[in-house]
Design a protein around this motif. Structure first.
Motif, PDB file in Angstrom:
ATOM      1  N   LEU A  14       0.826  -1.204   0.000  1.00 23.52           N
ATOM      2  CA  LEU A  14       0.000   0.000   0.000  1.00 23.52           C
ATOM      3  C   LEU A  14       0.865   1.261   0.000  1.00 23.52           C
ATOM      4  O   LEU A  14       0.523   2.259  -0.640  1.00 23.52           O
ATOM      5  CB  LEU A  14      -0.943  -0.006   1.205  1.00 23.52           C
ATOM      6  CG  LEU A  14      -2.036  -1.067   1.178  1.00 23.52           C
ATOM      7  CD1 LEU A  14      -2.863  -1.019   2.461  1.00 23.52           C
ATOM      8  CD2 LEU A  14      -2.942  -0.889  -0.040  1.00 23.52           C
ATOM      9  N   LEU A  17       2.068   1.603  -3.439  1.00 22.00           N
ATOM     10  CA  LEU A  17       0.964   2.051  -4.276  1.00 22.00           C
ATOM     11  C   LEU A  17       0.730   3.544  -4.101  1.00 22.00           C
ATOM     12  O   LEU A  17       0.507   4.276  -5.077  1.00 22.00           O
ATOM     13  CB  LEU A  17      -0.299   1.267  -3.920  1.00 22.00           C
ATOM     14  CG  LEU A  17      -1.605   1.708  -4.589  1.00 22.00           C
ATOM     15  CD1 LEU A  17      -1.498   1.550  -6.099  1.00 22.00           C
ATOM     16  CD2 LEU A  17      -2.777   0.901  -4.048  1.00 22.00           C
ATOM     17  N   GLU A 126      -5.675  -1.960  -6.740  1.00 19.90           N
ATOM     18  CA  GLU A 126      -5.059  -0.654  -6.915  1.00 19.90           C
ATOM     19  C   GLU A 126      -5.880   0.234  -7.851  1.00 19.90           C
ATOM     20  O   GLU A 126      -5.893   1.458  -7.690  1.00 19.90           O
ATOM     21  CB  GLU A 126      -3.613  -0.778  -7.403  1.00 19.90           C
ATOM     22  CG  GLU A 126      -3.433  -1.482  -8.732  1.00 19.90           C
ATOM     23  CD  GLU A 126      -3.146  -2.971  -8.567  1.00 19.90           C
ATOM     24  OE1 GLU A 126      -3.654  -3.559  -7.582  1.00 19.90           O
ATOM     25  OE2 GLU A 126      -2.432  -3.534  -9.413  1.00 19.90           O
TER      26      GLU A 126
END
Length: 325
Positions: A14, A17, A126
């Protein structure tokens, strides 16, 4: 140990991302989001499912993912068009079901249509997270309209399921004290509430029992912790919606079905903070994004009689406190 490693890996993913998304320019974001359906006008009654029972308290509910990709002007649209009758029928089905599950005879019910992210989007999380910004803006807009024009100062319960739960958390996080003092409780069902979420929002408290008020109730159901989905992994919110305990004490519950009832059991896993359901053998895996042993699509059906009673109990406790003040 395994769950800690999985969560650490997810956290790194994360973070990566987030850094990747921050480097995208507006054109790249628009390409991922795709064409935008019309913005819902919440002054238009067609953008709501409302049941006014003349009750003392309201239930504001945001539905889960009910719609898929569709075509818009020759392009694939990944967000629901709230004016499209085919998509509206799919959303309305959950709205009606939840009203019958939870509202009882006393709660007024308000559920907005919104440009929810498609089920296909969640196959690549995502992408779903980028598109989710549109959905959350609609949820916030519907909430503001509800508070300004529909609530009329009554106590309220917030509830959201899956991506609706994510949007509901954001509403709660930004809620001013003057409004939050009327909140009976918030039910974030089938979505992660992380420690970081709580650390960033110190006014949000997790429920510890059956009748505490002004609190967040959260749970995610699995056969075992290894069956956890990405959008619920790393949660710290877990209360048993049958015995309303946060420890590992198990309790039986009845799964009511059209062709007969079934007795199962459930307890909180205090390490993964997932609800562990035992004895369920009839599970159908969710299309496209489901994994064996994950009961995300059963969250509402498993516990609805217990949650309905709990909502009524918390409203009664809230009103009793107000009388004492």
């Amino acid at each position: 140990m395994m769950n800690s490693l999985r969560y650490s890996f997810l956290t790194l993913v994360l973070i990566g991302l987030t850094l990747m998304l921050s480097s995208w320019d507006d054109e790249e974001r628009r390409a991922i989001v795709g064409p935008l359906p019309p913005v819902p006008d919440y002054a238009d009654s067609t953008q709501w499912f409302i049941v006014d029972r003349g009750g003392e308290a309201d239930l504001f509910y945001v539905i889960s993912t009910e719609t898929g990709d569709h075509m818009q002007d020759g392009d694939t649209c990944h967000l629901a068009d709230t004016y499209d009758e085919t998509l509206r029928k799919k959303m309305l089905k959950e709205m009606v079901a939840v009203d019958s599950f939870y509202s009882g005879k006393r709660l007024n019910y308000f559920s907005p249509y919104y440009r929810q992210v498609s089920i296909q989007s969640w196959m690549t999380p995502e992408l779903a997270f980028v598109r989710l910004d549109v959905s959350i803006e609609d949820i916030k807009s519907s909430w503001q309209y509800y508070i300004q024009h529909l609530n009329h100062g009554r106590p309220f319960i917030l509830a959201g399921y899956s991506q609706g739960g994510r949007g509901m958390f954001d509403v709660l996080a930004e809620m001013p004290d003057s409004i939050r003092e009327r909140m009976v409780a918030a039910y974030v069902i089938g979505y992660r509430v992380s420690q970081e979420d709580l650390d960033s929002n110190l006014h949000i408290r997790l429920a510890q029992g059956a009748t505490d008020t002004g609190v967040l109730i959260g749970f995610n159901s699995v056969k075992s912790p290894e069956c956890t989905q990405a959008f619920s992994e790393g949660t710290v919110a877990c209360i048993n919606p049958v015995n309303w305990r946060t420890d590992s004490v198990s309790t039986p519950f009845v799964l009511y079905g059209r062709r007969g009832n079934d007795t199962l059991s459930v307890h909180c896993d205090t390490e993964s903070h997932q609800l562990i359901v035992e004895g369920y053998t009839k599970h159908r895996i969710m299309p496209l994004i489901g994994i064996p042993g994950n009961y995300h699509n059963m969250e509402l059906k498993f516990y609805y009689p217990y949650v309905r009673k709990n909502m009524a109990d918390r409203v009664a406790a809230f009103l009793a406190k107000k009388k004492e003040e």
